[in-house]
Design a protein around this motif. Structure first.
Motif, PDB file in Angstrom:
ATOM      1  N   GLY C 169     -12.610  -2.568   0.611  1.00 23.63           N
ATOM      2  CA  GLY C 169     -12.001  -3.646  -0.178  1.00 23.63           C
ATOM      3  C   GLY C 169     -10.902  -3.088  -1.053  1.00 23.63           C
ATOM      4  O   GLY C 169     -10.927  -1.919  -1.439  1.00 23.63           O
ATOM      5  N   TRP C 170      -9.918  -3.934  -1.352  1.00 20.90           N
ATOM      6  CA  TRP C 170      -8.789  -3.462  -2.158  1.00 20.90           C
ATOM      7  C   TRP C 170      -9.232  -3.153  -3.586  1.00 20.90           C
ATOM      8  O   TRP C 170      -8.568  -2.404  -4.301  1.00 20.90           O
ATOM      9  CB  TRP C 170      -7.660  -4.488  -2.154  1.00 20.90           C
ATOM     10  CG  TRP C 170      -7.022  -4.595  -0.807  1.00 20.90           C
ATOM     11  CD1 TRP C 170      -7.183  -5.593   0.104  1.00 20.90           C
ATOM     12  CD2 TRP C 170      -6.134  -3.647  -0.187  1.00 20.90           C
ATOM     13  NE1 TRP C 170      -6.471  -5.322   1.242  1.00 20.90           N
ATOM     14  CE2 TRP C 170      -5.815  -4.146   1.095  1.00 20.90           C
ATOM     15  CE3 TRP C 170      -5.597  -2.424  -0.592  1.00 20.90           C
ATOM     16  CZ2 TRP C 170      -4.976  -3.455   1.959  1.00 20.90           C
ATOM     17  CZ3 TRP C 170      -4.752  -1.748   0.289  1.00 20.90           C
ATOM     18  CH2 TRP C 170      -4.451  -2.263   1.547  1.00 20.90           C
ATOM     19  N   ASN C 171     -10.362  -3.712  -4.010  1.00 22.69           N
ATOM     20  CA  ASN C 171     -10.851  -3.437  -5.358  1.00 22.69           C
ATOM     21  C   ASN C 171     -11.272  -1.986  -5.531  1.00 22.69           C
ATOM     22  O   ASN C 171     -11.317  -1.470  -6.633  1.00 22.69           O
ATOM     23  CB  ASN C 171     -12.057  -4.320  -5.678  1.00 22.69           C
ATOM     24  CG  ASN C 171     -11.650  -5.771  -5.729  1.00 22.69           C
ATOM     25  OD1 ASN C 171     -10.498  -6.066  -5.975  1.00 22.69           O
ATOM     26  ND2 ASN C 171     -12.601  -6.655  -5.481  1.00 22.69           N
ATOM     27  N   ALA C 172     -11.631  -1.350  -4.411  1.00 24.09           N
ATOM     28  CA  ALA C 172     -12.103   0.031  -4.490  1.00 24.09           C
ATOM     29  C   ALA C 172     -10.960   0.996  -4.752  1.00 24.09           C
ATOM     30  O   ALA C 172     -11.180   2.199  -4.828  1.00 24.09           O
ATOM     31  CB  ALA C 172     -12.821   0.400  -3.195  1.00 24.09           C
ATOM     32  N   GLY C 173      -9.759   0.485  -4.872  1.00 21.17           N
ATOM     33  CA  GLY C 173      -8.611   1.354  -5.087  1.00 21.17           C
ATOM     34  C   GLY C 173      -7.719   1.365  -3.867  1.00 21.17           C
ATOM     35  O   GLY C 173      -8.207   1.322  -2.742  1.00 21.17           O
ATOM     36  N   ILE C 174      -6.402   1.412  -4.107  1.00 24.33           N
ATOM     37  CA  ILE C 174      -5.433   1.347  -3.012  1.00 24.33           C
ATOM     38  C   ILE C 174      -5.671   2.468  -2.011  1.00 24.33           C
ATOM     39  O   ILE C 174      -5.699   2.254  -0.806  1.00 24.33           O
ATOM     40  CB  ILE C 174      -3.999   1.469  -3.572  1.00 24.33           C
ATOM     41  CG1 ILE C 174      -3.712   0.344  -4.564  1.00 24.33           C
ATOM     42  CG2 ILE C 174      -2.979   1.502  -2.449  1.00 24.33           C
ATOM     43  CD1 ILE C 174      -3.294  -0.934  -3.928  1.00 24.33           C
ATOM     44  N   TRP C 175      -5.883   3.684  -2.526  1.00 25.29           N
ATOM     45  CA  TRP C 175      -6.000   4.830  -1.625  1.00 25.29           C
ATOM     46  C   TRP C 175      -7.246   4.712  -0.755  1.00 25.29           C
ATOM     47  O   TRP C 175      -7.199   4.943   0.453  1.00 25.29           O
ATOM     48  CB  TRP C 175      -6.007   6.131  -2.433  1.00 25.29           C
ATOM     49  CG  TRP C 175      -6.355   7.340  -1.616  1.00 25.29           C
ATOM     50  CD1 TRP C 175      -7.332   8.241  -1.861  1.00 25.29           C
ATOM     51  CD2 TRP C 175      -5.719   7.766  -0.396  1.00 25.29           C
ATOM     52  NE1 TRP C 175      -7.360   9.202  -0.875  1.00 25.29           N
ATOM     53  CE2 TRP C 175      -6.377   8.926   0.052  1.00 25.29           C
ATOM     54  CE3 TRP C 175      -4.674   7.265   0.386  1.00 25.29           C
ATOM     55  CZ2 TRP C 175      -6.033   9.604   1.210  1.00 25.29           C
ATOM     56  CZ3 TRP C 175      -4.327   7.945   1.557  1.00 25.29           C
ATOM     57  CH2 TRP C 175      -5.002   9.101   1.946  1.00 25.29           C
ATOM     58  N   GLN C 176      -8.381   4.339  -1.382  1.00 26.97           N
ATOM     59  CA  GLN C 176      -9.619   4.167  -0.606  1.00 26.97           C
ATOM     60  C   GLN C 176      -9.417   3.151   0.515  1.00 26.97           C
ATOM     61  O   GLN C 176      -9.858   3.347   1.644  1.00 26.97           O
ATOM     62  CB  GLN C 176     -10.752   3.687  -1.526  1.00 26.97           C
ATOM     63  CG  GLN C 176     -11.297   4.759  -2.441  1.00 26.97           C
ATOM     64  CD  GLN C 176     -11.879   5.923  -1.665  1.00 26.97           C
ATOM     65  OE1 GLN C 176     -12.508   5.745  -0.631  1.00 26.97           O
ATOM     66  NE2 GLN C 176     -11.651   7.136  -2.149  1.00 26.97           N
ATOM     67  N   ALA C 177      -8.751   2.053   0.177  1.00 25.75           N
ATOM     68  CA  ALA C 177      -8.541   0.999   1.159  1.00 25.75           C
ATOM     69  C   ALA C 177      -7.580   1.466   2.247  1.00 25.75           C
ATOM     70  O   ALA C 177      -7.840   1.283   3.442  1.00 25.75           O
ATOM     71  CB  ALA C 177      -8.017  -0.259   0.477  1.00 25.75           C
ATOM     72  N   LEU C 178      -6.495   2.115   1.829  1.00 28.53           N
ATOM     73  CA  LEU C 178      -5.520   2.584   2.825  1.00 28.53           C
ATOM     74  C   LEU C 178      -6.149   3.606   3.761  1.00 28.53           C
ATOM     75  O   LEU C 178      -5.884   3.616   4.950  1.00 28.53           O
ATOM     76  CB  LEU C 178      -4.308   3.190   2.122  1.00 28.53           C
ATOM     77  CG  LEU C 178      -3.277   2.199   1.599  1.00 28.53           C
ATOM     78  CD1 LEU C 178      -2.132   2.932   0.935  1.00 28.53           C
ATOM     79  CD2 LEU C 178      -2.754   1.315   2.729  1.00 28.53           C
TER      80      LEU C 178
END
Lengths: 283, 494, 315
Positions: C169-178
């Protein structure tokens, strides 16, 4: 324009690298498929749970799967499935799409308009999602995979046939035939069809290779042919969860798909060059 | 150093210790679940995924089922049963509040039970409430439930997730925003991704040890393995990838717990449809199946063979597998006696779970060896429910019956097995009316024997509960007497 | 021109309407009852009927179709049967995964394909040209889901550099999501890049054969100079057409890749909705995708017509 470019084409074909390589690969796959009817290293219907997930060895060249079946034998028998599905779905596209396209070209006007809009309609549907919906209605299986792939072949062939036919209608030899009083249907069969046959053969080869890929995709999501009939896509699906344990299960069926599709694409490229040099630079 | 200074030092050291311990103890947990629930109202859906999130965590019933399958008090602190066995009087806990601050009392109990059995009820287990005649509010903390006839299962039934107590104010919105009385309250739901619950500070009972629990939805076995290894998920109470269990067993960072479930996995047969109406054919099919190969091949060795429709962990269980042992020669002989010396053609309809799809492939191969050609027809759950379960349009199917205490399905009229044995039906009626344990055990064993003899279905194996979690987590259930992830006692060891 | 544009737009709208009938009719004959599915094996008949009533499944066919169509016009796609939230909300959540995935893949595939095509076209017939087109030929033959499996094996299972699947999810942080989108977008992009490289190369070669290019060459411009200044710009239309089609394909066609990586995107939403018989969700998503494709085609057609007025007379 001669109706048949074959004699001239033969020598050209032998000199065409794509054609030769493509034909060779396709030939090997076809032989493997035919051979599997009479002989495979092991029977694909018999399970050997104790000998499961074995890596490649002398007794099993490509290893065994999670039921202890021989992967080489599975790939050989699976090729039958891929070829049959792709072949019939191309045949559906040819049998329905080509007459529609020719009809549209010959009649023009609102019929042409309507048929082309219907084409757009089919094209607008995401193919795989539609296949998922079709199988939700009829249930999964090889026949329904054929229907799902075949439906999307119809507008492809209709468009190719119509486009090519439209470019022929203003040509002199057709105008001549019209002057002789031949009807649209007769002209289409006697003059238009033979002259677009090359194009259709090339397109059929392309659709055939796309059909192999599509069948693999459908089988992969569980919508293609069902066990015990082996299929390349389903073999990959089953390999997925065991990729850490037995990567060979994922490697070989995938290679089989790549090699087959590559062979068909090369054959299609080669055919295009050989059959109609004018088309060479298109696409 | 004087005493004062000493004790001050000790005190400071203690404070340091405890504060660092408090700092070290994690209070959040990410659990993996395989299926996303459609919504999270346990009173309006059968999906196991609903109970896996809310049961005992968000919602509570009058009673609850414990980790061993026992009945424990929950919102009812005690109860009494009238002499005729028909009237239960429940004494409720006081000072219980729903998560939205409204208070819980006897009216809520009456509302919940009446709603579940009412005419427009959409409760998936409406049968649980069938025995209830009336529900009366005696006073705010006392409820009297009168049954139509005595029932040995009533208290157990009230412990199901489908029988939890909800408030009239929030009953309509529980699907999206569940309001219960439990030790956790609903926090957020990112569709397709995760559901978060957090500690209910105002809980009436023993408070939860975790501050926050996240249920991450990971349907893919390969992704589940990777998520555990990477630490993204710290516990997978029902781990979907049997093939990678061995890998986790060898890894000291993880604890692997192979427990039992209430899932009897069977090869169901259409008992009224030829040739399955012939006992010899059903026996032939049962003898054609090698349970060991099946469990090894489909379940990677996990699962306990069963010879009847009864869970092996139950005290009344008897092992009847030898009665339908693997014996292809006997199978062929039975087929010949039944008039099918060359076997026959049939279909095998399979729902989506791995045990069914893989098991089906193996069984089809084993049946081929005795001459029976079973065409595999994979179905989605919707199609399976429609064709097999509702319309009984099938020959054979594989499915795991995961409801607890469900021996009685073989006694149901018009159930999809089409099995009809009056003696068995009588027996089930007796069991339901019996509350003496010794007598019940005797009756249960008799029932198991009837099913093993009649072979209304081929009994395959008990579905395992394959739990994998971080070795430092304590308090997760090892077995699955009901499909729940009770987090009330879960904590991180220091 | 205006006439032509109006006509094309009307045809586009008619196609969307026809598609809505096809979608609705097709899903109408899908067997299986969402109410029974939700209540499971122990449900009583009257509970199932009560739920059907609640879901509005008991109304007549035409009434439901027009109700749905009316909703479509006002941007209301109805409420999901299973999740009982507005379908629009579900779609928005999933687009937040599918759209970035499609865009990243598209950028990636274009960034790989165009330089390769330019290089090959400018050195037609050389070993480098043959070799890169050979690689492209193989790339076209690789099923993206198989490529995805290989990527998972190498980067997730063996090297443990990237997640094997799932989306935090985007809430987990941009890098995690990317990070979760890297492998899927590579798996999608490379086969697309192979196709695009082949198309772009032949488009460039076509343009290079035209008279004005020869004139430019005759005027003394170097071959690469011609390539970049004239050929690329003129070959852009066929290239953009393919890119547009690939975008539509990527948006809808990520379904298999979303399955491999268990990404909660549009494709998985439809897949899941079909198995749960949440037909109203299926209808909504399929209509959205169909309308997108029709819109892209419309834009392509109109831009062709602006560039080349001769096309306006063709249907």
């Amino acid at each position: 324009m001669t109706a048949s470019p074959w004699p001239e084409g033969m020598s050209k074909a032998i000199g065409n690298r794509s054609f030769v390589v493509g034909l060779t690969i396709t030939g090997i796959v076809a032989i493997m498929a035919v051979l599997s009817f009479v002989w495979t290293p092991y029977a694909v219907g018999t399970l050997d749970i104790a000998g499961k997930l074995k890596p490649p060895s002398w007794s099993h060249w490509l290893g065994t799967d999670h039921y202890g079946r021989d992967i080489l034998s599975m790939i050989m028998v699976g090729s039958r499935n891929s070829i049959a599905v792709a072949f019939v779905s191309v045949a559906i596209g040819l049998a329905i799409g080509v007459p529609l396209g020719l009809w549209a070209a010959a009649r023009g006007g609102w019929i042409d308009e309507l048929l082309m809009r219907l084409n757009d309609l089919v094209f607008a549907f995401p193919a795989l999602l539609s296949a998922v919906m079709i199988t939700a209605v009829f249930g999964p299986g090889a026949i329904n995979a054929i229907i799902a792939i075949g439906i999307f072949n119809i507008p492809v062939f209709a468009r190719v046939a119509r486009g090519a036919a439209l470019s022929l209608w203003p040509r002199e030899f057709i105008l001549g035939a019209r002057a002789c009083g031949k009807g649209a249907a007769r002209i289409t069969i006697e003059h238009v069809l033979p002259n677009i046959a090359n194009l259709l053969v090339v397109q059929a080869t392309i659709q055939f290779s796309l059909g192999i890929l599509a069948e693999a995709g459908l089988s992969y999501v569980g919508l293609g042919s069902q066990p015990p009939m082996p299929s390349w896509g389903r073999m990959l699906f089953e390999a997925q969860t065991m990729i850490g344990l037995a990567p060979h299960m994922a490697l070989f069926p995938g290679l089989a798909i790549v090699i087959t599709v590559l062979g068909l694409n090369l054959l299609g490229d080669g055919l295009r060059d050989v059959l109609d040099p004018r088309l060479r630079r298109e696409r | 150093m004087n005493n004062f200074a000493k004790s001050a030092l000790v005190g400071a050291a203690l404070a340091l210790l405890t504060s660092s311990a408090a700092f070290a103890a994690r209070a959040d947990l990410v659990l993996g679940i395989v299926l996303e629930p459609p919504h999270i109202d346990p009173t309006a859906g059968a999906a196991a995924a609903i109970d896996e999130i809310v049961y005992a965590n968000i919602f509570e019933g009058l009673t609850r089922i414990g980790p061993k399958g026992e009945v424990l008090p929950a919102l009812a602190e005690s109860w009494t049963l009238s002499d005729d066995g028909k009237t239960y009087t429940f004494k409720l806990h006081k000072d219980v509040k729903f998560h939205d601050g409204t208070s819980f009392d006897a009216e809520d109990v009456k509302f919940s039970l009446d709603r579940a059995r009412g005419g427009d009820s959409t409760n998936a287990q409406k049968g649980l409430f069938a025995a209830i005649d009336t529900v009366e509010v005696v006073d705010p903390l006392t409820v009297k439930v009168t049954l139509k006839q005595p029932s040995g299962d009533f208290l157990y039934n009230m412990g199901w997730g489908d029988a939890v107590i909800v408030a009239p104010e929030s009953a309509q919105t529980n699907k999206e925003k569940p309001i219960g009385t439990g030790p956790f309250k609903f926090d957020s739901w990112a569709k397709g991704s995760q559901i978060v619950i957090s500690k209910n500070a105002a809980y009436w009972g023993k408070p939860a040890l975790l501050d926050k629990a996240t249920f991450r939805i990971i349907p893919d076995p390969a992704a589940a393995t990777a998520a555990l290894l990477a630490g993204d998920v710290q516990a997978f109470p029902v781990f979907p990838s049997y093939e990678t269990i061995a890998q986790f067993e060898a890894d000291p960072r993880f604890k692997v717990v192979i427990g039992t479930t209430e899932g009897e996995t069977i090869l169901g047969m259409n008992n009224k449809k030829p040739p399955f109406d012939n006992l010899k054919v059903r026996q032939a099919i049962a003898h054609a199946i090698d349970r060991k190969a099946l469990i090894d091949g489909a379940m990677f060795g996990l699962g306990t063979p069963i010879g009847s429709f009864f869970p092996p962990h139950h005290p009344a269980y008897i092992d009847l597998t030898s009665q339908t042992a693997f014996d292809p020669e006997l199978s062929k002989k039975l087929l010949a006696e039944a008039g099918h010396p060359d076997g026959f053609k049939t279909t095998l309809k399979l729902p989506p779970p791995t045990y069914a799809r893989r098991g089906g492939e193996i069984i089809a191969a084993e049946l081929r060896d005795v001459g029976i050609q079973a065409e595999i027809v994979p179905l989605e759950w919707a199609q399976w429910l429609d064709q097999v379960f509702k319309n009984k349009d099938y020959d054979m199917t594989i499915v795991s019956h995961t409801e607890p205490n469900d021996l009685n399905i073989f006694a149901r009229d018009d159930y999809y097995f089409n099995y009809d044995n009056p003696a068995f039906k009588d027996l089930i009626k007796q069991i339901e009316a019996t509350s003496d344990d010794a007598k019940r055990t005797e009756l249960y064993q008799e029932a198991q024997k009837i099913l093993a003899t009649d072979v209304p279905a081929a009994f395959l194996f008990q579905l395992p509960k394959t739990g994998v979690w971080d070795a430092k987590i304590e308090g997760l259930w090892e077995n699955g007497p009901i499909q729940a992830n009770d987090l009330t006692a879960v904590k991180w060891a220091d | 021109m205006l006439n032509y544009a109006v006509k094309r737009i009307l045809i586009g709208l008619a196609t969307v309407l026809a598609a809505s009938i096809v979608v609705f009719a097709m899903l109408e004959i899908v067997p299986g009852d969402p109410a029974r599915l939700m209540l499971g094996m122990n449900a009583t008949e009257d509970a199932v009927h009560a739920l059907q009533e609640q879901m509005g499944l008991n109304q007549p066919l035409l009434a439901r179709y027009f109700h749905w169509l009316g909703g479509l016009l006002t941007g209301d796609l109805g409420r999901s049967y299973t999740y009982s939230v507005p379908v629009v909300d579900l779609i928005v959540e999933r687009v937040a995964v599918s759209l970035p995935l499609a865009l990243i893949s598209l950028v990636l595939s274009t960034a790989i394909a165009l330089p390769v095509a330019l290089y090959s076209a400018s050195r037609r017939g050389t070993v480098a040209d043959t070799a890169s087109m050979g690689v492209a030929q193989i790339g076209v033959a690789i099923p993206n889901f198989w490529f995805a499996l290989l990527l998972v094996y190498v980067f997730a299972v063996t090297l443990r550099l990237l997640p094997a699947g799932g989306f935090p999810g985007w809430n987990a942080g941009i890098w995690q999501a990317l990070k979760a989108l890297i492998l899927p977008s590579i798996a999608l992009a490379l086969p697309q890049a192979a196709i695009l490289a082949r198309v772009a190369r032949s488009a460039l070669l076509d343009v290079l054969g035209e008279d004005y290019i020869r004139t430019a060459r005759a005027k003394g411009l170097s071959r690469p100079g011609v390539l970049y200044r004239h050929a690329l710009r003129n070959a852009l239309i066929p290239i953009l057409t393919i890119v547009g089609l690939q975008f539509a394909f990527l948006l809808a066609g990520t379904i298999i890749i979303e399955n491999v990586f268990y990404l909660p995107g549009l494709g998985r939403l439809v897949f899941q909705a079909i198995t749960q018989r949440d037909l109203i969700v299926v209808e909504g998503v399929v209509m959205l995708l169909v309308a997108t494709v029709i819109l892209i085609n419309l834009v392509v057609d109109l831009s062709y017509a602006i560039v080349d007025p001769r096309l306006r007379n063709r249907p």
